[in-house]
Design an enzyme around this catalytic site. Structure first.
Site, PDB file in Angstrom:
ATOM      1  N   TYR A 168      -5.062   7.463   3.726  1.00 56.42           N
ATOM      2  CA  TYR A 168      -5.300   5.930   3.610  1.00 56.42           C
ATOM      3  C   TYR A 168      -4.029   5.572   3.265  1.00 56.42           C
ATOM      4  CZ  TYR A 168      -6.288   1.631   1.474  1.00 56.42           C
ATOM      5  OH  TYR A 168      -6.305   0.321   1.305  1.00 56.42           O
ATOM      6  N   ARG A 212       0.430   2.618 -10.660  1.00 56.69           N
ATOM      7  CA  ARG A 212       0.656   1.387 -11.610  1.00 56.69           C
ATOM      8  C   ARG A 212      -0.449   0.546 -11.722  1.00 56.69           C
ATOM      9  NH1 ARG A 212       4.144  -2.656  -9.168  1.00 56.69           N
ATOM     10  NH2 ARG A 212       2.267  -3.085  -8.254  1.00 56.69           N
ATOM     11  N   ARG A 225     -12.271  -1.785  -5.976  1.00 53.01           N
ATOM     12  CA  ARG A 225     -11.988  -0.684  -5.055  1.00 53.01           C
ATOM     13  C   ARG A 225     -10.678   0.424  -5.569  1.00 53.01           C
ATOM     14  NH1 ARG A 225     -10.351  -1.495   0.839  1.00 53.01           N
ATOM     15  NH2 ARG A 225     -11.233   0.624   1.094  1.00 53.01           N
ATOM     16  N   PHE A 285      17.454  -3.574   2.345  1.00 50.35           N
ATOM     17  CA  PHE A 285      16.332  -3.647   2.377  1.00 50.35           C
ATOM     18  C   PHE A 285      15.175  -2.449   2.242  1.00 50.35           C
ATOM     19  CE2 PHE A 285      12.424  -5.416   4.110  1.00 50.35           C
ATOM     20  CZ  PHE A 285      12.124  -4.324   4.966  1.00 50.35           C
TER      21      PHE A 285
HETATM   22  C1  D61 Z   1      11.478   0.436   4.175  1.00 48.59           C
HETATM   23  C2  D61 Z   1      11.422  -0.857   3.590  1.00 48.59           C
HETATM   24  C3  D61 Z   1      10.156  -1.439   3.368  1.00 48.59           C
HETATM   25  C4  D61 Z   1       8.956  -0.574   3.318  1.00 48.59           C
HETATM   26  C5  D61 Z   1       8.774   0.406   3.993  1.00 48.59           C
HETATM   27  C6  D61 Z   1      10.165   1.023   4.411  1.00 48.59           C
HETATM   28  C7  D61 Z   1       7.911   1.354   4.255  1.00 48.59           C
HETATM   29  C8  D61 Z   1       6.743   0.764   3.944  1.00 48.59           C
HETATM   30  C9  D61 Z   1       6.462  -0.505   3.364  1.00 48.59           C
HETATM   31  C10 D61 Z   1       7.697  -1.209   3.082  1.00 48.59           C
HETATM   32  C11 D61 Z   1       5.214  -1.064   2.998  1.00 48.59           C
HETATM   33  C12 D61 Z   1       4.847  -0.760   1.421  1.00 48.59           C
HETATM   34  C13 D61 Z   1       3.714  -1.254   0.946  1.00 48.59           C
HETATM   35  C14 D61 Z   1       3.563  -1.132  -0.696  1.00 48.59           C
HETATM   36  C15 D61 Z   1       2.967  -2.213  -1.210  1.00 48.59           C
HETATM   37  N1  D61 Z   1       1.167  -2.136  -0.725  1.00 48.59           N
HETATM   38  C16 D61 Z   1       0.940  -3.193  -0.108  1.00 48.59           C
HETATM   39  O1  D61 Z   1       1.411  -4.280  -0.010  1.00 48.59           O
HETATM   40  C17 D61 Z   1      -0.624  -2.812  -0.073  1.00 48.59           C
HETATM   41  O2  D61 Z   1      -1.025  -3.514   0.998  1.00 48.59           O
HETATM   42  C18 D61 Z   1      -0.609  -2.735   2.220  1.00 48.59           C
HETATM   43  C19 D61 Z   1      -1.165  -3.334   3.574  1.00 48.59           C
HETATM   44  C20 D61 Z   1      -0.402  -4.476   3.845  1.00 48.59           C
HETATM   45  C21 D61 Z   1       1.046  -4.180   4.009  1.00 48.59           C
HETATM   46  C22 D61 Z   1       1.961  -5.362   3.889  1.00 48.59           C
HETATM   47  C23 D61 Z   1       3.499  -5.153   3.970  1.00 48.59           C
HETATM   48  C24 D61 Z   1       3.963  -4.673   2.741  1.00 48.59           C
HETATM   49  C25 D61 Z   1       5.386  -4.706   3.054  1.00 48.59           C
HETATM   50  C26 D61 Z   1       6.169  -5.161   4.131  1.00 48.59           C
HETATM   51  C27 D61 Z   1       5.422  -5.240   5.177  1.00 48.59           C
HETATM   52  C28 D61 Z   1       3.952  -5.388   5.054  1.00 48.59           C
HETATM   53  C29 D61 Z   1       6.202  -5.720   6.302  1.00 48.59           C
HETATM   54  C30 D61 Z   1       7.522  -5.442   6.294  1.00 48.59           C
HETATM   55  C31 D61 Z   1       8.528  -5.081   5.048  1.00 48.59           C
HETATM   56  C32 D61 Z   1       7.622  -4.788   4.043  1.00 48.59           C
HETATM   57  C33 D61 Z   1      -1.233  -3.444  -1.283  1.00 48.59           C
HETATM   58  O3  D61 Z   1      -1.273  -4.955  -1.295  1.00 48.59           O
HETATM   59  C34 D61 Z   1      -1.283  -5.335  -2.605  1.00 48.59           C
HETATM   60  C35 D61 Z   1      -1.550  -6.821  -2.536  1.00 48.59           C
HETATM   61  O4  D61 Z   1      -2.599  -7.161  -1.987  1.00 48.59           O
HETATM   62  O5  D61 Z   1      -0.430  -7.435  -3.055  1.00 48.59           O
HETATM   63  C36 D61 Z   1      -3.006  -2.927  -0.871  1.00 48.59           C
HETATM   64  O6  D61 Z   1      -3.811  -3.812  -0.734  1.00 48.59           O
HETATM   65  O7  D61 Z   1      -3.170  -1.892  -1.407  1.00 48.59           O
HETATM   66 MG    MG Z   2      -5.206  -3.749   0.492  1.00 54.54          MG
END
Ligand code: D61
Ligand code: MG
Length: 410
Positions: A168, A212, A225, A285
């Site tokens: 997941y 967290r 969820r 970043f």
């Molecule tokens: C390097 C730099 C940034 C990185 C990376 C590597 C690898 C992965 C990520 C960022 C993503 C980390 C996600 C951690 C936070 N979790 C969420 O936002 C969950 O939603 C996940 C699905 C949508 C992802 C959106 C996203 C997040 C960060 C990004 C990106 C896209 C695109 C570019 C850069 C960073 C979490 O959402 C919480 C919410 O609704 O606020 C969930 O629903 O589980």
């Molecule tokens: Mg989500």
């Protein structure tokens, strides 16, 4: 904790906080003229507290691509997270979302507050998306397709085993890491990183969030969820909700420590991924969210407050991390210190104590053997009030001048 107390408590955080405020104000002014780019950057700041600042310090070419990558996936996640949408409506949208981003006439209203605005005006994000170079569009579409399919699979399936948990987290965050590595490569600023290291970057961030946000997620309305894997929490309780109750706090904290120990498995991959980066803006970043994650895991470890309220790193410390992360020695310094903090909290009676010690010592060894270790002096907790008299006098002086300038009517 009031601003003054915070400054007296951590005077070293005042300057970074002021700089953070000024940077946010400066970025506010940098909003592009065209409506679709102005909307995209305004939404980015509204729907992502943590990533907006690090995305906007990127170079222009990558900044636009990653801003849109973020908003497209945040929109997809808004459909996934809206528990009021019936499954038979939600699943097909998640699976076909990668096609909808090309269609400016496509519209589906869901989510709340800023997320709802993002959904209602998604056509502006599509306009910006269609202006991106094809290599960027293809990477974003590929990841959106795989993430949508993965999210759809877990709408119909609970996170039972640790393998489900990793799968997941791969779909919702690991794939973001793979996509970012492709965008960095397409920009010719970085070599293409391996899928497994890119995946670990995402899993480390997502697992930290899931750990967290226990209380926020379990109290979600209309339906919660939960992503804590049953294979782990079922060792400590019959129902996941049980951890909310005082009488179960000992078992709750043991389960929490088990999950933190599991998340620490990804730390060394993340250090390896970051040590290979060449471009400073891309490095910052990637590194800043990772340091926030290891800091948050150190804060969560052995901390029953997770089951009582929201636990977050202090804004002052966040500001310091943002301003003091410039190279790998800063990253090794932070990972070393926060792992040491976890080590200092390990209680021999905890069922996972030896595994936790093994994981933190492995991280410390990697940091030390880098030969780049540079201690940062990050303090997570409210340390006893330090009477740094001179500094306090200076702060008081500054405050009084500030106060004076603000109150005197010119
Ligand atoms: C390097 C730099 C940034 C990185 C990376 C590597 C690898 C992965 C990520 C960022 C993503 C980390 C996600 C951690 C936070 N979790 C969420 O936002 C969950 O939603 C996940 C699905 C949508 C992802 C959106 C996203 C997040 C960060 C990004 C990106 C896209 C695109 C570019 C850069 C960073 C979490 O959402 C919480 C919410 O609704 O606020 C969930 O629903 O589980
Ligand atoms: Mg989500």
């Amino acid at each position: 904790m009031g601003l003054v107390a915070m400054i007296l408590e951590h005077p070293e955080e005042l300057y970074p906080l002021v700089k953070l405020k000024m940077a946010a104000a400066r970025i506010e002014k940098q909003i592009p003229a065209e409506e679709h780019w102005a909307f995209s950057y305004t939404m980015l700041r509204k729907v992502s507290r943590s990533f907006a600042l690090v995305i906007q310090q990127l170079g222009p070419e990558l900044r636009n691509a990653i801003c849109i990558f973020y908003l497209v996936l945040r929109a997809l996640d808004t459909v996934e997270d809206d528990t009021s949408i019936p499954t038979e409506i939600k699943v097909p949208i998640l699976e076909s979302f990668h096609r909808h981003i090309y269609d400016r006439d496509w519209h589906f209203s869901c989510g709340t507050k800023d997320y709802k605005v993002l959904m209602d005006k998604l056509h502006l994000v599509s306009t910006a998306f269609l202006e991106l170079e094809t290599s960027y569009q293809e990477a974003i579409e590929e990841i959106t397709k795989k993430m949508g399919a993965g999210m759809a699979k877990f709408i119909l399936k609970e996170v039972e085993t640790v393998d489900d948990y990793d799968e997941y987290c791969h779909y919702v965050a690991g794939l973001v890491g793979l996509g970012l590595s492709k965008l960095f490569y397409a920009s010719r600023l970085e070599e293409l990183a391996s899928d497994s290291l890119s995946n670990s970057m995402g899993l480390f961030l997502q697992k930290t969030n899931i750990i967290r946000d226990y209380l926020e997620d379990i109290n979600e309305i209309p339906k919660s969820r939960m992503f804590w894997p049953r294979e782990i929490w079922n060792k400590y309780a019959n129902k996941l909700e049980d951890f909310k109750y005082e009488e179960n706090s000992a078992k709750a904290v043991q389960c929490l420590n088990d999950l933190v120990t599991n998340a620490l498995m990804h730390a060394e991959d993340c250090l390896q991924y970051m040590s290979a980066l060449k471009d400073l803006a891309i490095f910052r970043f990637c590194a800043i969210p990772q340091i926030m994650a290891i800091g948050t895991l150190a804060l969560c470890y052995n901390n029953v407050e997770i089951f009582r309220g929201v636990v977050k790193m202090r804004r002052g410390l966040v500001a310091r991390v943002i301003y003091q992360t410039k190279n790998m020695s800063d990253v090794y310094g932070a990972f070393y210190e926060f792992s040491s903090l976890i080590k200092s909290k390990v209680d021999a009676s905890d069922p996972n104590a030896s595994l936790t010690l093994k994981r933190v010592e492995a991280i410390q060894r990697t940091c030390m053997s880098s030969g780049l270790l540079n201690r940062r002096g990050y303090h997570l907790y409210e340390s006893k009030l330090r009477y740094n008299s001179v500094l306090i006098m200076v702060v008081l002086l500054l405050l009084s001048i500030l106060f004076a300038t603000l109150t005197i009517k010119w």
